[in-house]
Design an enzyme around this catalytic site. Sequence first.
Site, PDB file in Angstrom:
ATOM      1  N   SER A 159       0.626  -1.128  -0.018  1.00 19.93           N
ATOM      2  CA  SER A 159       0.007   0.058  -0.080  1.00 19.93           C
ATOM      3  C   SER A 159       0.826   1.171  -0.056  1.00 19.93           C
ATOM      4  CB  SER A 159      -0.683   0.329   1.356  1.00 19.93           C
ATOM      5  OG  SER A 159      -1.757   1.285   1.145  1.00 19.93           O
ATOM      6  N   TYR A 174      -2.716  -1.554  10.248  1.00 19.51           N
ATOM      7  CA  TYR A 174      -2.746  -1.732   8.871  1.00 19.51           C
ATOM      8  C   TYR A 174      -1.376  -1.411   7.983  1.00 19.51           C
ATOM      9  CZ  TYR A 174      -4.280  -1.343   3.864  1.00 19.51           C
ATOM     10  OH  TYR A 174      -4.460  -1.167   2.471  1.00 19.51           O
ATOM     11  N   LYS A 178       0.972  -3.979   6.104  1.00 20.08           N
ATOM     12  CA  LYS A 178       1.509  -3.869   4.774  1.00 20.08           C
ATOM     13  C   LYS A 178       2.968  -3.823   4.779  1.00 20.08           C
ATOM     14  CE  LYS A 178      -2.388  -4.192   2.767  1.00 20.08           C
ATOM     15  NZ  LYS A 178      -2.631  -5.425   1.707  1.00 20.08           N
TER      16      LYS A 178
HETATM   17  N1  NAD Z   1      -8.646   0.616  -2.171  1.00 17.96           N
HETATM   18  C1  NAD Z   1      -7.627   1.091  -1.751  1.00 17.96           C
HETATM   19  O1  NAD Z   1      -7.363   2.249  -1.985  1.00 17.96           O
HETATM   20  C2  NAD Z   1      -6.158   0.183  -1.642  1.00 17.96           C
HETATM   21  C3  NAD Z   1      -4.902   0.879  -1.533  1.00 17.96           C
HETATM   22  C4  NAD Z   1      -3.915   0.210  -1.186  1.00 17.96           C
HETATM   23  C5  NAD Z   1      -3.815  -0.973  -0.963  1.00 17.96           C
HETATM   24  N2  NAD Z   1      -4.994  -1.735  -0.916  1.00 17.96           N
HETATM   25  C6  NAD Z   1      -4.813  -3.142  -0.727  1.00 17.96           C
HETATM   26  O2  NAD Z   1      -5.456  -4.071  -1.973  1.00 17.96           O
HETATM   27  C7  NAD Z   1      -6.185  -5.019  -1.548  1.00 17.96           C
HETATM   28  C8  NAD Z   1      -7.454  -5.199  -2.153  1.00 17.96           C
HETATM   29  O3  NAD Z   1      -8.373  -3.898  -1.517  1.00 17.96           O
HETATM   30  P1  NAD Z   1      -9.702  -3.698  -1.880  1.00 17.96           P
HETATM   31  O4  NAD Z   1      -9.850  -2.343  -1.686  1.00 17.96           O
HETATM   32  O5  NAD Z   1      -9.972  -4.525  -3.195  1.00 17.96           O
HETATM   33  O6  NAD Z   1     -10.397  -4.271  -0.792  1.00 17.96           O
HETATM   34  P2  NAD Z   1     -12.021  -5.005  -0.685  1.00 17.96           P
HETATM   35  O7  NAD Z   1     -12.285  -5.099   0.559  1.00 17.96           O
HETATM   36  O8  NAD Z   1     -12.856  -4.531  -1.820  1.00 17.96           O
HETATM   37  O9  NAD Z   1     -11.590  -6.423  -1.150  1.00 17.96           O
HETATM   38  C9  NAD Z   1     -10.896  -7.294  -0.484  1.00 17.96           C
HETATM   39  C10 NAD Z   1     -11.199  -8.934  -0.493  1.00 17.96           C
HETATM   40  O10 NAD Z   1     -10.509  -9.654   0.496  1.00 17.96           O
HETATM   41  C11 NAD Z   1     -11.155 -10.502   1.253  1.00 17.96           C
HETATM   42  N3  NAD Z   1     -10.871 -10.960   2.317  1.00 17.96           N
HETATM   43  C12 NAD Z   1     -10.931 -10.215   3.612  1.00 17.96           C
HETATM   44  N4  NAD Z   1     -10.358 -11.190   4.519  1.00 17.96           N
HETATM   45  C13 NAD Z   1     -10.281 -12.336   4.009  1.00 17.96           C
HETATM   46  C14 NAD Z   1      -9.737 -13.612   4.692  1.00 17.96           C
HETATM   47  N5  NAD Z   1      -9.692 -13.715   5.773  1.00 17.96           N
HETATM   48  N6  NAD Z   1      -9.599 -14.749   3.599  1.00 17.96           N
HETATM   49  C15 NAD Z   1     -10.049 -14.638   2.385  1.00 17.96           C
HETATM   50  N7  NAD Z   1     -10.169 -13.463   1.785  1.00 17.96           N
HETATM   51  C16 NAD Z   1     -10.571 -12.237   2.580  1.00 17.96           C
HETATM   52  C17 NAD Z   1     -12.575  -9.917   0.931  1.00 17.96           C
HETATM   53  O11 NAD Z   1     -13.817 -10.700   1.229  1.00 17.96           O
HETATM   54  C18 NAD Z   1     -12.573  -8.979  -0.224  1.00 17.96           C
HETATM   55  O12 NAD Z   1     -13.161  -9.768  -1.579  1.00 17.96           O
HETATM   56  C19 NAD Z   1      -6.224  -4.945   0.093  1.00 17.96           C
HETATM   57  O13 NAD Z   1      -5.051  -5.803   0.257  1.00 17.96           O
HETATM   58  C20 NAD Z   1      -5.903  -3.587   0.407  1.00 17.96           C
HETATM   59  O14 NAD Z   1      -5.139  -3.417   1.602  1.00 17.96           O
HETATM   60  C21 NAD Z   1      -6.210  -1.127  -1.330  1.00 17.96           C
END
Ligand code: NAD
Length: 280
Positions: A159, A174, A178
């Site tokens: 992230s 968090y 990461k």
């Molecule tokens: N959205 C952002 O701005 C952003 C920025 C930087 C990093 N990220 C990272 O990108 C990744 C995806 O984020 P997103 O925004 O799509 O989130 P999201 O919440 O939309 O999707 C995350 C997915 O992970 C699944 N999940 C959660 N816990 C779980 C578990 N114990 N076992 C299996 N699956 C599990 C959820 O069911 C969901 O489908 C994450 O790791 C997040 O930290 C997101």
Amino acid sequence: MATELFTLKGKTAVLTGAARGLGLTFATALASVNCNLAVLDILSEPSPSLLALRDYHGIKLEYYRTDIASRPEVTAAVEKIEVDFGRIDININAAGVVMDEPFLTTTDQNIERTLAVNFTGSFLVAQACANSMVTRYKSVHGSETAAQPTTGTIIFIASIATYIASSVQQISCYTASKAAIKGLVKPMAMELAPYGIRVNSLSPGYMMTDMMRGLQEQQPQLVDQFEKETLFGRIGMPEELKGTILYLCCDRASGWYTGQDLLVDGGASTWKHPANLVSS
Ligand SMILES: NC(=O)c1ccc[n+]([C@@H]2O[C@H](COP(=O)([O-])OP(=O)(O)OC[C@H]3O[C@@H](n4cnc5c(N)ncnc54)[C@H](O)[C@@H]3O)[C@@H](O)[C@H]2O)c1
């Protein structure tokens, strides 16, 4: 030229967190270049658009409901994937959780769950997939471990938070989870290179996903602030990471790229943005 560089026909990718969000976008990108998909997610049902990729692209796609924080569940899922698909070439670890809590009052529950999913869960899935890749490598190359073509790739999703703190989020737990993932990249890249496996992480900036919408409900000003923090004055759309994930997954495009974190953030971490300037 581009079609030679970006093809994954006949390969299998294990994706976590692809029932929705960025993981689903990554699945869509891989399906567009004919990659077969094995998806691990904790949701009982994935988005219909994940399952639709199967017929639309004529690929093999299976969904394994799995809590990646559980070693027995991960082991069972990856064993099933080996039977169902016969091989694992790519592993993308996109499953993640975030809870906004001030550092001073961060709860045990947040520490335990965030580290269990974001760090331990990604570790367990990557470990199981790497063992599968190494076993396949040895079956083809025997004990030779030098100068073989790349045979596998593992990608962690880190992230922007590990580069720069945003004043509108209190996510120390968090961010540490990461940073821990990023800490895996260099030693894993070193240990797995003899088996032709590349290991990298991708650090997205602020992207509009279900996770972001959930945060926005708790803090309505969040997206407004993030828009001010990027150089383009807007938040990123998941589609804008499709090219990046294809680059990282396709050996012909990124075969010489390993042990690195790739930050894709709309420039948010490159400047001291106006929102930070104190008005007189
Ligand atoms: N959205 C952002 O701005 C952003 C920025 C930087 C990093 N990220 C990272 O990108 C990744 C995806 O984020 P997103 O925004 O799509 O989130 P999201 O919440 O939309 O999707 C995350 C997915 O992970 C699944 N999940 C959660 N816990 C779980 C578990 N114990 N076992 C299996 N699956 C599990 C959820 O069911 C969901 O489908 C994450 O790791 C997040 O930290 C997101």
